[in-house]
Design a protein around this motif. Structure first.
Motif, PDB file in Angstrom:
ATOM      1  N   LEU A   1      31.776 -24.220  24.169  1.00 57.63           N
ATOM      2  CA  LEU A   1      32.400 -24.216  22.837  1.00 57.63           C
ATOM      3  C   LEU A   1      31.628 -25.125  21.889  1.00 57.63           C
ATOM      4  O   LEU A   1      31.385 -24.769  20.733  1.00 57.63           O
ATOM      5  CB  LEU A   1      33.857 -24.675  22.922  1.00 57.63           C
ATOM      6  CG  LEU A   1      34.847 -23.712  23.563  1.00 57.63           C
ATOM      7  CD1 LEU A   1      36.203 -24.391  23.736  1.00 57.63           C
ATOM      8  CD2 LEU A   1      34.984 -22.446  22.760  1.00 57.63           C
ATOM      9  N   ASP A   2      31.251 -26.303  22.361  1.00 58.46           N
ATOM     10  CA  ASP A   2      30.504 -27.252  21.526  1.00 58.46           C
ATOM     11  C   ASP A   2      29.150 -26.676  21.114  1.00 58.46           C
ATOM     12  O   ASP A   2      28.738 -26.797  19.962  1.00 58.46           O
ATOM     13  CB  ASP A   2      30.291 -28.579  22.267  1.00 58.46           C
ATOM     14  CG  ASP A   2      31.574 -29.347  22.488  1.00 58.46           C
ATOM     15  OD1 ASP A   2      32.587 -29.057  21.813  1.00 58.46           O
ATOM     16  OD2 ASP A   2      31.571 -30.250  23.355  1.00 58.46           O
ATOM     17  N   GLU A   3      28.491 -26.066  22.072  1.00 60.72           N
ATOM     18  CA  GLU A   3      27.146 -25.551  21.807  1.00 60.72           C
ATOM     19  C   GLU A   3      27.148 -24.320  20.907  1.00 60.72           C
ATOM     20  O   GLU A   3      26.305 -24.192  20.019  1.00 60.72           O
ATOM     21  CB  GLU A   3      26.460 -25.227  23.135  1.00 60.72           C
ATOM     22  CG  GLU A   3      25.013 -24.876  23.002  1.00 60.72           C
ATOM     23  CD  GLU A   3      24.304 -24.771  24.329  1.00 60.72           C
ATOM     24  OE1 GLU A   3      23.196 -24.239  24.332  1.00 60.72           O
ATOM     25  OE2 GLU A   3      24.856 -25.222  25.353  1.00 60.72           O
ATOM     26  N   VAL A   4      28.093 -23.435  21.134  1.00 64.38           N
ATOM     27  CA  VAL A   4      28.108 -22.167  20.407  1.00 64.38           C
ATOM     28  C   VAL A   4      28.742 -22.295  19.026  1.00 64.38           C
ATOM     29  O   VAL A   4      28.296 -21.673  18.072  1.00 64.38           O
ATOM     30  CB  VAL A   4      28.823 -21.081  21.241  1.00 64.38           C
ATOM     31  CG1 VAL A   4      29.041 -19.821  20.445  1.00 64.38           C
ATOM     32  CG2 VAL A   4      28.029 -20.780  22.492  1.00 64.38           C
ATOM     33  N   ASN A   5      29.791 -23.132  18.918  1.00 64.49           N
ATOM     34  CA  ASN A   5      30.506 -23.188  17.642  1.00 64.49           C
ATOM     35  C   ASN A   5      31.046 -24.598  17.357  1.00 64.49           C
ATOM     36  O   ASN A   5      32.180 -24.737  16.895  1.00 64.49           O
ATOM     37  CB  ASN A   5      31.632 -22.154  17.621  1.00 64.49           C
ATOM     38  CG  ASN A   5      32.102 -21.826  16.219  1.00 64.49           C
ATOM     39  OD1 ASN A   5      31.331 -21.936  15.266  1.00 64.49           O
ATOM     40  ND2 ASN A   5      33.349 -21.427  16.089  1.00 64.49           N
ATOM     41  N   GLN A   6      30.260 -25.611  17.626  1.00 66.42           N
ATOM     42  CA  GLN A   6      30.610 -27.000  17.326  1.00 66.42           C
ATOM     43  C   GLN A   6      32.013 -27.369  17.805  1.00 66.42           C
ATOM     44  O   GLN A   6      32.734 -28.115  17.149  1.00 66.42           O
ATOM     45  CB  GLN A   6      30.477 -27.320  15.831  1.00 66.42           C
ATOM     46  CG  GLN A   6      29.070 -27.253  15.286  1.00 66.42           C
ATOM     47  CD  GLN A   6      28.608 -25.831  15.007  1.00 66.42           C
ATOM     48  OE1 GLN A   6      29.366 -25.024  14.499  1.00 66.42           O
ATOM     49  NE2 GLN A   6      27.374 -25.542  15.353  1.00 66.42           N
TER      50      GLN A   6
ATOM     51  N   SER B   1      27.960 -14.691  22.200  1.00 64.05           N
ATOM     52  CA  SER B   1      26.913 -15.703  22.409  1.00 64.05           C
ATOM     53  C   SER B   1      27.266 -16.616  23.577  1.00 64.05           C
ATOM     54  O   SER B   1      26.402 -16.970  24.386  1.00 64.05           O
ATOM     55  CB  SER B   1      26.716 -16.542  21.150  1.00 64.05           C
ATOM     56  OG  SER B   1      26.272 -15.752  20.085  1.00 64.05           O
ATOM     57  N   ALA B   2      28.537 -17.001  23.664  1.00 66.73           N
ATOM     58  CA  ALA B   2      28.991 -17.853  24.759  1.00 66.73           C
ATOM     59  C   ALA B   2      28.801 -17.136  26.088  1.00 66.73           C
ATOM     60  O   ALA B   2      28.312 -17.729  27.062  1.00 66.73           O
ATOM     61  CB  ALA B   2      30.453 -18.241  24.560  1.00 66.73           C
ATOM     62  N   LEU B   3      29.162 -15.878  26.138  1.00 59.30           N
ATOM     63  CA  LEU B   3      29.018 -15.103  27.369  1.00 59.30           C
ATOM     64  C   LEU B   3      27.550 -15.007  27.784  1.00 59.30           C
ATOM     65  O   LEU B   3      27.227 -15.136  28.969  1.00 59.30           O
ATOM     66  CB  LEU B   3      29.633 -13.714  27.191  1.00 59.30           C
ATOM     67  CG  LEU B   3      29.761 -12.863  28.438  1.00 59.30           C
ATOM     68  CD1 LEU B   3      30.569 -13.579  29.515  1.00 59.30           C
ATOM     69  CD2 LEU B   3      30.399 -11.533  28.103  1.00 59.30           C
ATOM     70  N   GLU B   4      26.662 -14.815  26.832  1.00 56.03           N
ATOM     71  CA  GLU B   4      25.227 -14.769  27.143  1.00 56.03           C
ATOM     72  C   GLU B   4      24.759 -16.079  27.771  1.00 56.03           C
ATOM     73  O   GLU B   4      24.018 -16.076  28.759  1.00 56.03           O
ATOM     74  CB  GLU B   4      24.410 -14.476  25.881  1.00 56.03           C
ATOM     75  CG  GLU B   4      24.488 -13.054  25.420  1.00 56.03           C
ATOM     76  CD  GLU B   4      23.684 -12.819  24.141  1.00 56.03           C
ATOM     77  OE1 GLU B   4      22.688 -13.534  23.917  1.00 56.03           O
ATOM     78  OE2 GLU B   4      24.064 -11.925  23.376  1.00 56.03           O
ATOM     79  N   LEU B   5      25.184 -17.204  27.193  1.00 52.04           N
ATOM     80  CA  LEU B   5      24.807 -18.513  27.746  1.00 52.04           C
ATOM     81  C   LEU B   5      25.364 -18.710  29.151  1.00 52.04           C
ATOM     82  O   LEU B   5      24.669 -19.216  30.046  1.00 52.04           O
ATOM     83  CB  LEU B   5      25.328 -19.642  26.856  1.00 52.04           C
ATOM     84  CG  LEU B   5      24.468 -20.065  25.694  1.00 52.04           C
ATOM     85  CD1 LEU B   5      25.170 -21.166  24.902  1.00 52.04           C
ATOM     86  CD2 LEU B   5      23.112 -20.552  26.163  1.00 52.04           C
ATOM     87  N   ILE B   6      26.602 -18.326  29.329  1.00 49.91           N
ATOM     88  CA  ILE B   6      27.243 -18.480  30.633  1.00 49.91           C
ATOM     89  C   ILE B   6      26.514 -17.656  31.685  1.00 49.91           C
ATOM     90  O   ILE B   6      26.250 -18.134  32.793  1.00 49.91           O
ATOM     91  CB  ILE B   6      28.733 -18.090  30.539  1.00 49.91           C
ATOM     92  CG1 ILE B   6      29.478 -19.125  29.694  1.00 49.91           C
ATOM     93  CG2 ILE B   6      29.358 -17.952  31.920  1.00 49.91           C
ATOM     94  CD1 ILE B   6      30.833 -18.664  29.191  1.00 49.91           C
ATOM     95  N   LEU B   7      26.167 -16.435  31.350  1.00 48.64           N
ATOM     96  CA  LEU B   7      25.450 -15.580  32.291  1.00 48.64           C
ATOM     97  C   LEU B   7      24.045 -16.098  32.546  1.00 48.64           C
ATOM     98  O   LEU B   7      23.576 -16.095  33.698  1.00 48.64           O
ATOM     99  CB  LEU B   7      25.418 -14.137  31.780  1.00 48.64           C
ATOM    100  CG  LEU B   7      26.783 -13.448  31.705  1.00 48.64           C
ATOM    101  CD1 LEU B   7      26.642 -12.060  31.076  1.00 48.64           C
ATOM    102  CD2 LEU B   7      27.443 -13.365  33.063  1.00 48.64           C
TER     103      LEU B   7
END
Length: 124
Positions: A55-60, A71-77
């Motif tokens: 959450l912090d990385e994707v949307n502060q 975008s969060a899902l991409e990072l997680i994967l």
């Protein structure tokens, strides 16, 4: 044909993300607990500190809209559910241990990696 396949896959992925987002969003936004629930729909279970980091990385640290959710899902994967620090440490360890640059981990390299992580590799 390949590009048709990739476009179709991307469309299906977006559709699945949109569906999951629609189920768990409130007012067009998804907070941390809702993100965890949506990820479970994809078979992904994250530790709470990893969810907060995403959450912090994707949307502060703010709740996510659909594009931020994707975008969060991409990072997680990409990081396979690990935090950024954990993922970076694993990458560094792999790069350090793969001395022959073969792209594969040999048994001797695996022993070094396990030892560095604090595991005993004496039975290998």
């Amino acid at each position: 044909e390949y590009f048709v396949f990739v476009k179709a896959y991307a469309a299906k992925h977006h559709e699945a993300c949109s569906h999951a987002f629609a189920q768990y969003q409130v007012g067009g936004l998804m907070d941390g607990p809702a993100l965890q629930e949506a990820l479970r729909k994809f078979g992904i279970e994250l530790l709470p500190y990893v969810v907060q980091e995403i959450l912090d990385e994707v949307n502060q640290g703010e709740a996510l809209d659909l594009s931020h959710f994707e975008s969060a899902l991409e990072l997680i994967l990409l990081r396979e559910g690990f935090s950024r620090k954990e993922y970076d440490e694993f990458q560094m360890l792999y790069n350090m241990s793969n001395r022959d640059s073969s792209g594969e981990v040999q048994v001797a390299e695996l022993k070094v990696m396990l030892h560095w992580l604090g595991f005993s590799a004496s039975h290998m």
